[in-house]
Design a protein around this motif. Structure first.
Motif, PDB file in Angstrom:
ATOM      1  N   LYS A   1     -39.347  25.555  13.345  1.00  0.00           N
ATOM      2  CA  LYS A   1     -39.447  24.617  12.020  1.00  0.00           C
ATOM      3  C   LYS A   1     -38.262  23.875  11.944  1.00  0.00           C
ATOM      4  O   LYS A   1     -37.185  24.254  12.343  1.00  0.00           O
ATOM      5  N   HIS A   2     -38.103  22.793  11.115  1.00  0.00           N
ATOM      6  CA  HIS A   2     -37.197  22.122  10.971  1.00  0.00           C
ATOM      7  C   HIS A   2     -36.922  22.049   9.219  1.00  0.00           C
ATOM      8  O   HIS A   2     -37.822  21.692   8.412  1.00  0.00           O
TER       9      HIS A   2
ATOM     10  N   CYS B   1     -30.542  29.921  13.388  1.00  0.00           N
ATOM     11  CA  CYS B   1     -31.021  28.735  13.308  1.00  0.00           C
ATOM     12  C   CYS B   1     -29.903  27.583  14.093  1.00  0.00           C
ATOM     13  O   CYS B   1     -28.765  28.046  14.068  1.00  0.00           O
TER      14      CYS B   1
ATOM     15  N   ASP C   1     -35.136  27.631  14.913  1.00  0.00           N
ATOM     16  CA  ASP C   1     -35.425  26.652  13.831  1.00  0.00           C
ATOM     17  C   ASP C   1     -34.209  25.762  13.595  1.00  0.00           C
ATOM     18  O   ASP C   1     -33.172  26.251  13.938  1.00  0.00           O
ATOM     19  N   VAL C   2     -34.496  24.796  13.083  1.00  0.00           N
ATOM     20  CA  VAL C   2     -33.324  23.777  12.752  1.00  0.00           C
ATOM     21  C   VAL C   2     -33.017  23.404  11.724  1.00  0.00           C
ATOM     22  O   VAL C   2     -33.947  23.127  10.620  1.00  0.00           O
ATOM     23  N   CYS C   3     -31.762  23.741  10.871  1.00  0.00           N
ATOM     24  CA  CYS C   3     -31.450  23.782   9.554  1.00  0.00           C
ATOM     25  C   CYS C   3     -30.600  22.269   9.514  1.00  0.00           C
ATOM     26  O   CYS C   3     -29.251  22.113  10.038  1.00  0.00           O
ATOM     27  N   TYR C   4     -31.168  21.253   8.987  1.00  0.00           N
ATOM     28  CA  TYR C   4     -30.783  20.159   8.637  1.00  0.00           C
ATOM     29  C   TYR C   4     -29.802  19.889   7.636  1.00  0.00           C
ATOM     30  O   TYR C   4     -30.281  19.869   6.462  1.00  0.00           O
TER      31      TYR C   4
END
Ligand SMILES: Cc1cc2nc3c(=O)[nH]c(=O)nc-3n(C[C@H](O)[C@H](O)[C@H](O)COP(=O)(O)OP(=O)(O)OC[C@H]3O[C@@H](n4cnc5c(N)ncnc54)[C@H](O)[C@@H]3O)c2cc1C
Length: 282
Positions: A3-4, A22, A48-51
């Motif tokens: 997930k982004h 993440c 997951d990517v935590c922007y």
């Protein structure tokens, strides 16, 4: 499928990190390269990517008069840091030689630190200034000296639920500084060798001197022992001490052969740079 996640504020970001591992992405100028895939396909993220790049709460550069420091939020862009009036000139000069304008408008200082590359340019200046890294999680904050925060090549003292919140850089009185970056070309190049040196002269004596090399060891190479041995001497005495300084500097560094350069070249250039710095003191 990964997930982004784009948190709206710092608290949300910390909760996301606390919920599970993440990738933290700020400017993405390192992460997207590390995770790149074949052309036309999405990057190879395994978590997951935590922007966090849009977290305004972490986008600040402020002077802390009480601590006589400058405090840089983790989401401030290199470009903004390089123009800020309170940021030390040495760090500004270093940052202006990182990448290209496009990179500097996206990339962050926190990303350069967390990447912990031996060729990370800002690290050389941050080590010289004894910068501190403030990390934050739902459990609270930790303040870690940069020399302890970076524990090896691409290794940092960051727990899975933490992010870098800010960087504290003490403001130092300086008589003169020097930054040298040797790359394959004048702009947009990764360092083969880098060096930063600063000193302060008080009543004819050098009361502070700091010397650090980048790209010639696993981590920034700086010797407090060597620096202390040079303090409270005149510039003439330090210049006379050059053979010992060169010998000690040579012991400090352990350059390697890689795609950008080789160890013989790196050692020779590092020696030339420190020699020129010491001889140029006045
Ligand atoms: C063309 C090009 C040229 C470049 N030139 C140079 C150069 O000359 N000198 C140089 O030193 N570098 C250079 N770089 C590398 C890069 O631009 C810098 O390291 C940059 O500062 C990384 O910042 P970022 O915000 O893009 O980090 P990201 O790519 O977003 O992240 C990098 C790493 O830091 C972690 N991270 C980011 N923010 C945080 C945070 N707040 N808390 C915890 N972890 C975090 C990420 O998880 C990742 O592991 C270059 C890159 C490119 C693509």
């Amino acid at each position: 499928m990964v997930k982004h996640i784009i948190p709206n504020n710092l608290q949300e970001a910390l909760e996301v990190l606390n919920a599970g591992p993440c990738h933290i992405m700020a400017g993405g100028t390192d992460l997207m390269i590390q995770k790149r895939n074949t052309a036309g396909t999405p990057p190879k993220f395994t978590k997951d990517v935590c922007y966090i790049a849009n977290l305004e709460e972490l986008n600040y550069i402020k002077k802390d008069d009480k601590r006589n420091s400058i405090v840089i939020g983790a989401c401030s862009k290199l470009e903004d840091i390089s123009h800020h009036p309170d940021v030390p000139d040495l760090l500004k000069e270093v940052i202006r030689e990182i990448g290209s304008p496009g990179i500097r408008h996206s990339a962050t200082l926190a990303g350069n630190i967390a990447n912990a590359s031996p060729a990370g340019d800002s690290l050389v200046a941050l080590y010289l200034y004894d910068a501190e890294v403030v990390v934050s999680s739902v459990d609270g904050e930790r303040i870690i000296p940069i020399e302890k925060f970076i524990t090896g090549v691409r290794k940092i003292d960051l727990r899975v639920n933490e992010l870098i919140k800010e960087i504290i850089i003490p403001l130092l009185p300086i008589t003169k500084y020097k930054w040298v970056k040797v790359g394959g070309r004048r702009a947009d190049s990764i360092s083969k060798v880098s060096f930063a040196g600063i000193y302060l002269v008080n009543f004819g004596l050098v009361s502070d001197i700091r010397l650090a090399f980048g790209s010639v060891a696993a981590m920034v190479a700086r010797s407090h022992e060597l620096e202390n041995s040079l303090k409270n001497h005149t510039i003439e005495q330090i210049i006379d001490d050059l053979p010992r300084i060169l010998e000690e500097s040579n012991k400090l560094i352990s350059p390697i052969d890689d795609q950008r350069s080789n160890k013989v070249y790196r050692r020779k250039v590092a020696t030339n740079i420190i020699e020129s710095f010491i001889k140029g003191m006045k």
